[in-house]
Design an enzyme around this catalytic site. Structure first.
Site, PDB file in Angstrom:
ATOM      1  N   GLN A   1       0.831  -1.212   0.000  1.00 11.21           N
ATOM      2  CA  GLN A   1       0.000   0.000   0.000  1.00 11.21           C
ATOM      3  C   GLN A   1       0.865   1.262   0.000  1.00 11.21           C
ATOM      4  OE1 GLN A   1      -3.206   0.582  -0.413  1.00 11.21           O
ATOM      5  NE2 GLN A   1      -3.705  -1.584  -0.636  1.00 11.21           N
ATOM      6  N   SER A   2       2.033   1.189  -0.616  1.00 11.44           N
ATOM      7  CA  SER A   2       2.965   2.320  -0.598  1.00 11.44           C
ATOM      8  C   SER A   2       2.382   3.583  -1.258  1.00 11.44           C
ATOM      9  CB  SER A   2       4.246   1.911  -1.330  1.00 11.44           C
ATOM     10  OG  SER A   2       5.011   3.057  -1.638  1.00 11.44           O
ATOM     11  N   ASN A   3       2.401   4.662  -0.492  1.00 12.27           N
ATOM     12  CA  ASN A   3       2.012   5.962  -1.048  1.00 12.27           C
ATOM     13  C   ASN A   3       3.074   6.465  -2.022  1.00 12.27           C
ATOM     14  OD1 ASN A   3      -0.392   6.399   0.633  1.00 12.27           O
ATOM     15  ND2 ASN A   3       1.074   6.460   2.315  1.00 12.27           N
TER      16      ASN A   3
END
Ligand SMILES: Cc1ncc(COP(=O)(O)O)c(C=O)c1O
Length: 337
Positions: free
Chosen positions: A83-85
């Site tokens: 879920q890396s921004n």
């Protein structure tokens, strides 16, 4: 002493690409301050940095992708948690600039087609979930892929520490210069700047405030236990100082950062962070994210409740974005509904 203007001139010398809307707003949060019975709170809205739902990595990628383009790269290779921004913002930046983008994301408890991972796929970049944990093992996957891409005639650039962390520190030194100008316009002189970071964001805040000799002290809230975090941030700040040709040097004593609000682990919510997230939404109409900024706000609230911050203090809360991750945490966030 350097002025904000001269610091911005130095930042302008670093290779960069145009990705976001800057300066980001510095917004008063009077209803939040009043509800907490605490200090004057302003929010620096990096979540409004413009590209693909915003976030602190837009400012950072301005220089990382600037570095890549200056080196003649046509392809960005990146990877982090699923879920890396950072990866979502990199995917969008590549779309905007016409670069190829490959993301290799670590399989974890949020490898679901929601939130950031959904956006990565919608952005049409090459996404693969891999069985390597986020950190040095994932970096090996990224560098091996880059070698393979070279044999196909591409010119890849791998986004990874320590270069990426140093360029993040350049970005947030610039952010401090921007805040210094905004403070002047508003006639304020804040005591603290709180943010969620264990890397380049806080490194830049520390370098910027020290260079400009501001009253404001950075206070960092870690989202993850990171061994050697002080050395990581100090090195990033001092590498940035060299890139910016500043005489300032940062020592460990300049860096205040707590692990106390992480909870069970990175990416797992705490009751306090859920409460903080809902309070800010209710009082200011601003959404925090569940993994980073809500934990930082839980710390700020706790410090107010403990009396560490009083009514006479002024605090800037750096909202680093991350809100698309909300949609991957529907279950945890709606458990009480
Ligand atoms: C929303 C958000 N806040 C804060 C951070 C922390 O930034 P850093 O530790 O790289 O300074 C990140 C990093 O991915 C993020 O996505």
């Amino acid at each position: 002493m350097k002025t904000a203007d001269t610091l911005i001139q130095k930042v302008d010398q670093i290779p960069q690409v145009d990705l976001g809307y800057f300066p980001t707003p510095l917004q008063e949060c009077p209803r939040l301050s009043e509800t907490l019975g605490g200090p004057r709170i302003l929010m620096k809205r990096e979540d409004c940095s413009g590209l693909a739902f915003g976030g602190n990595k837009v400012r950072q990628l301005t220089f990382t992708i600037g570095d890549a383009v200056a080196q003649g790269a046509d392809t960005i290779v990146h990877g982090a948690a699923s879920q890396s921004n950072h990866c979502r913002q990199a995917a969008a930046a590549c779309g905007k600039l016409g670069l190829n983008c490959y993301l290799r994301l670590a399989r974890d408890h949020k490898s679901i087609l929601q939130g950031n991972l959904l956006l990565d796929n919608l952005a049409g970049v090459d996404v693969e979930i891999v069985d390597a944990p986020f950190g040095p093992e994932l970096d090996v996957v990224k560098y091996e892929l880059a070698e393979k891409l070279k044999t196909q005639g591409l010119k890849p650039y791998v986004v990874a520490s320590p270069r990426s962390t140093a360029l993040a520190a350049v970005a947030f030194t610039w952010c401090i210069a921007e805040i210094a100008q905004q403070q002047q316009q508003l006639g304020i002189d804040a005591d603290w700047i709180y943010t969620c970071s264990v890397g380049g964001t806080q490194a830049g805040l520390v370098l910027g405030t020290k260079t400009l000799e501001l009253k404001m002290k950075p206070f960092g809230i870690a989202p993850i236990v990171w061994e050697g975090k002080l050395e990581r941030m100090r090195t990033a700040a001092n590498n940035a100082a060299e890139l910016l040709e500043l005489d300032t040097r940062v020592t460990d004593a300049d860096i205040q950062n707590t692990d106390d609000y992480i909870g069970q682990a990175y990416g797992y919510l705490t009751p306090e962070c859920i409460e903080a997230l809902k309070l800010v939404a209710k009082t200011e109409g601003i959404f925090l994210d569940p993994v980073y900024t809500a934990k930082a706000m839980a710390c700020l609230i706790d410090h107010i409740q403990q009396g560490k911050l009083g009514r006479d203090d002024t605090v800037i809360f750096l909202h680093t974005g991350g809100t698309p991750a909300l949609f991957a945490y529907q279950e945890e966030l709606t458990a009480d509904l």
